[in-house]
Design a protein around this motif. Sequence first.
Motif, short mmCIF file in Angstrom:
data_model
loop_
_atom_site.label_atom_id
_atom_site.label_comp_id
_atom_site.label_asym_id
_atom_site.label_seq_id
_atom_site.Cartn_x
_atom_site.Cartn_y
_atom_site.Cartn_z
N TYR A 42 -1.51 -1.28 -5.17
CA TYR A 42 -0.46 -0.27 -5.34
C TYR A 42 -0.81 0.68 -6.48
O TYR A 42 -0.71 1.91 -6.34
CB TYR A 42 0.88 -0.96 -5.62
N LYS A 76 12.21 -3.02 -4.72
CA LYS A 76 11.60 -4.31 -4.37
C LYS A 76 10.32 -4.14 -3.54
O LYS A 76 10.00 -4.96 -2.67
CB LYS A 76 12.60 -5.20 -3.63
N GLU A 77 9.60 -3.08 -3.79
CA GLU A 77 8.30 -2.88 -3.15
C GLU A 77 7.25 -3.72 -3.88
O GLU A 77 7.44 -4.12 -5.03
CB GLU A 77 7.91 -1.40 -3.19
N THR A 78 6.15 -3.97 -3.22
CA THR A 78 5.08 -4.75 -3.84
C THR A 78 4.30 -3.87 -4.82
O THR A 78 3.74 -2.84 -4.43
CB THR A 78 4.12 -5.30 -2.77
N VAL A 79 4.30 -4.26 -6.07
CA VAL A 79 3.56 -3.53 -7.11
C VAL A 79 2.42 -4.41 -7.57
O VAL A 79 2.60 -5.31 -8.41
CB VAL A 79 4.48 -3.15 -8.28
N ASP A 80 1.25 -4.19 -7.00
CA ASP A 80 0.08 -4.99 -7.36
C ASP A 80 -1.08 -4.06 -7.68
O ASP A 80 -0.90 -2.84 -7.84
CB ASP A 80 -0.28 -5.95 -6.23
N SER A 89 9.68 1.93 -7.54
CA SER A 89 9.18 0.94 -6.58
C SER A 89 9.69 -0.46 -6.90
O SER A 89 10.03 -1.24 -6.01
CB SER A 89 7.65 0.95 -6.57
#
Length: 241
Positions: free
Chosen positions: A197, A190-194, A186
């Motif tokens: 997530y 460049k996916e949002t890893v928060d 991820s």
Amino acid sequence: MSVPGAFSTFKISSYPANFLNAGQCVFAVDSTAGATWMGPDAPLSDISDEAKQSFEVAVRPVPQYDPENMQMISQGPSVCVFYKEDPQEVLASWLFTQYLLTSDVQISYSETEGYVPVTSKAQESDEYQDYLAREGEDTDTHYKVKIEAAKLLLNHTQDTFTTPVFSGSASLRDAAGQLIEKTAKSVRRKETVDEAYMDKLFDDVTALYHSNDTLQSTAGKQDLGPLPTTSVVLLGVIGAA
């Protein structure tokens, strides 16, 4: 500061040695057996000779949080002898286990694969000590990096630890690996890893590997049942030999 692509895993990028041997990374972490893949002269490799770079390999302990109290994980295939109704099946399994623990078999594995013998008798034998002393004589059996890695572990046997084995532990290990690999992929995409997530990922992996099931003995793995008769006979023959 994070560096894109600085971290990867075997399932994402195959052997870490591929990047090391091509001069694309500073260091790579692998096992004593993985040392047979490390370096431009390694006997095993997944890349072409043209892609390899010439450099000297230094074998060092894995990065440590507390260098004054080093720790290394001891891992590898386990051999278990299970109780069965047929005593001859148990005997065949026991004899086969004894065969695997002979010094000749252990030393052969060490010479070809890089594993360190598991018994002190094999480690201290003249044959194995001679093998270690011939470090660097060739780039196959006595490959320098492979023997240096074995010596490093032998010098830290008191600093090794194992992870506990329990019903479902293999499934838990697979799940942990899945968490790491999914997150790494991820980040690369460049996916949002928060926090949201990670919560969803944890729930997805927990469901995938049935980590909340009470029947941990199955833990997402198929029950293969008893050994086939042919396998039992084969083990018996090996044990007898």
